[in-house]
Scaffold this motif. Structure first.
Motif, PDB file in Angstrom:
ATOM      1  N   ARG A  13       8.389   6.342   0.490  1.00 45.09           N
ATOM      2  CA  ARG A  13       7.612   6.327   1.740  1.00 45.09           C
ATOM      3  C   ARG A  13       6.134   6.585   1.467  1.00 45.09           C
ATOM      4  O   ARG A  13       5.261   5.877   1.968  1.00 45.09           O
ATOM      5  CB  ARG A  13       8.132   7.383   2.721  1.00 45.09           C
ATOM      6  N   SER A  14       5.874   7.611   0.676  1.00 41.34           N
ATOM      7  CA  SER A  14       4.489   7.988   0.398  1.00 41.34           C
ATOM      8  C   SER A  14       3.746   6.867  -0.309  1.00 41.34           C
ATOM      9  O   SER A  14       2.596   6.549   0.034  1.00 41.34           O
ATOM     10  CB  SER A  14       4.467   9.261  -0.460  1.00 41.34           C
ATOM     11  N   ALA A  15       4.402   6.237  -1.266  1.00 41.41           N
ATOM     12  CA  ALA A  15       3.755   5.165  -2.024  1.00 41.41           C
ATOM     13  C   ALA A  15       3.436   3.966  -1.121  1.00 41.41           C
ATOM     14  O   ALA A  15       2.333   3.399  -1.174  1.00 41.41           O
ATOM     15  CB  ALA A  15       4.656   4.729  -3.178  1.00 41.41           C
ATOM     16  N   ILE A  16       4.404   3.590  -0.268  1.00 39.80           N
ATOM     17  CA  ILE A  16       4.197   2.444   0.632  1.00 39.80           C
ATOM     18  C   ILE A  16       3.132   2.766   1.681  1.00 39.80           C
ATOM     19  O   ILE A  16       2.292   1.928   2.018  1.00 39.80           O
ATOM     20  CB  ILE A  16       5.515   2.025   1.299  1.00 39.80           C
ATOM     21  N   GLU A  21      -2.217   1.820   3.952  1.00 36.91           N
ATOM     22  CA  GLU A  21      -3.523   2.341   4.365  1.00 36.91           C
ATOM     23  C   GLU A  21      -4.642   1.650   3.600  1.00 36.91           C
ATOM     24  O   GLU A  21      -5.679   1.305   4.179  1.00 36.91           O
ATOM     25  CB  GLU A  21      -3.572   3.857   4.138  1.00 36.91           C
ATOM     26  N   ASP A  22      -4.436   1.446   2.309  1.00 35.46           N
ATOM     27  CA  ASP A  22      -5.449   0.754   1.494  1.00 35.46           C
ATOM     28  C   ASP A  22      -5.652  -0.685   1.958  1.00 35.46           C
ATOM     29  O   ASP A  22      -6.746  -1.244   1.803  1.00 35.46           O
ATOM     30  CB  ASP A  22      -5.036   0.767   0.021  1.00 35.46           C
ATOM     31  N   GLU A  23      -4.601  -1.265   2.541  1.00 33.64           N
ATOM     32  CA  GLU A  23      -4.686  -2.641   3.028  1.00 33.64           C
ATOM     33  C   GLU A  23      -5.261  -2.719   4.439  1.00 33.64           C
ATOM     34  O   GLU A  23      -5.381  -3.808   5.008  1.00 33.64           O
ATOM     35  CB  GLU A  23      -3.301  -3.290   3.003  1.00 33.64           C
ATOM     36  N   GLY A 110       3.560  -6.801  -0.603  1.00 40.60           N
ATOM     37  CA  GLY A 110       2.267  -7.191  -0.037  1.00 40.60           C
ATOM     38  C   GLY A 110       2.309  -8.590   0.548  1.00 40.60           C
ATOM     39  O   GLY A 110       1.876  -8.810   1.692  1.00 40.60           O
ATOM     40  N   ASP A 111       2.841  -9.536  -0.206  1.00 38.13           N
ATOM     41  CA  ASP A 111       2.945 -10.916   0.280  1.00 38.13           C
ATOM     42  C   ASP A 111       3.879 -11.006   1.483  1.00 38.13           C
ATOM     43  O   ASP A 111       3.618 -11.756   2.439  1.00 38.13           O
ATOM     44  CB  ASP A 111       3.443 -11.832  -0.837  1.00 38.13           C
TER      45      ASP A 111
END
Length: 239
Positions: A13-16, A21-23, A110-111
């Motif tokens: 969860r944290s990684a996603i 957020e970065d996106e 991402g895609d």
């Protein structure tokens, strides 16, 4: 865009969430199915990233519930335990895609998220266009209904005297230009039917006019025009 991440692994969860957020997205987090469902009902979530292994309700049940409540929402399924049966079941329930956790989920996710967002925006655009189209259809129906009320007699369904006068002028001008003839027929219905009581006379007239109207219309050509000229008179143009 608000994206809900429902996964029982805090690390995943944290990684996603950081990736989203970065996106530039607005990620929401849920550890359990109940929490995910609550957030889904409270927030305008458009995309859900869903782990198939959850506490309280498995991912398939939650997927079915999400798509039932909001079919336009796109759901991306993720799992560490892939199988052909689960792929088929997820797609059957309406998942947009089925991703396998590999420890580096961001290569594919991402895609897939971009594709989900594009589909949501396209569906929104279609819904907006459809709503506008339905509004326009409703407006045209209202115009047509008002027009029919204007040019049609409500009791008989025939044209009104106003429409007949305009049609007569038009036909007269056309006949003059092309040196041809046309006919006018007046049908007068006698209201003085000798039935006991005035009430019966009114009822007889009310039932006679529609019947006469239908009888005449059935025998006319498409080019002929029949109108209710006054209470007791039907007028017909025969080009």
């Amino acid at each position: 865009m608000q994206i809900l991440v429902a996964d029982n692994s805090e690390h995943t969860r944290s990684a996603i969430l950081h990736f989203l957020e970065d996106e530039g997205h607005q990620p929401l987090s849920a550890e359990t199915a109940a929490e995910a469902l609550r957030i889904f009902r409270e927030k305008p979530v458009n995309v859900v990233i869903l782990d198939l292994v959850l506490v309280g309700m498995d991912g398939f049940e939650l997927l079915a519930c999400l798509k039932k409540e909001r079919p336009e929402c796109e759901v991306i399924v993720m799992t560490s335990f892939p199988s052909l049966d689960s792929v088929v079941k997820a797609m059957h329930l309406g998942a947009l895609d089925y991703l396998v956790k590999t420890g580096d989920e961001f290569g594919n996710i991402g895609d897939t998220i971009d594709r989900a967002i594009a589909k949501v925006e396209q569906d929104k655009k279609k819904s907006t266009q459809l709503a506008k189209l339905n509004d326009e259809i409703g407006r045209l129906k209202d115009i047509n209904e008002n027009l029919n009320h204007t040019v049609r007699d409500q009791q008989t369904g025939l044209y009104t005297s106003t429409f007949f006068d305009e049609a007569f002028d038009s036909e007269l001008n056309r006949a003059t230009r092309h040196q041809r003839q046309f006919s006018i027929v007046l049908v007068q219905i006698n209201p003085d039917v000798h039935i006991d009581g005035e009430q019966f006379q009114v009822r007889a007239l009310e039932s006679t006019l529609p019947n006469w109207s239908r009888t005449i219309q059935e025998r006319l050509r498409k080019s002929d025009i029949v109108a209710r000229y006054d209470d007791h008179t039907l007028s017909i143009i025969l080009p």
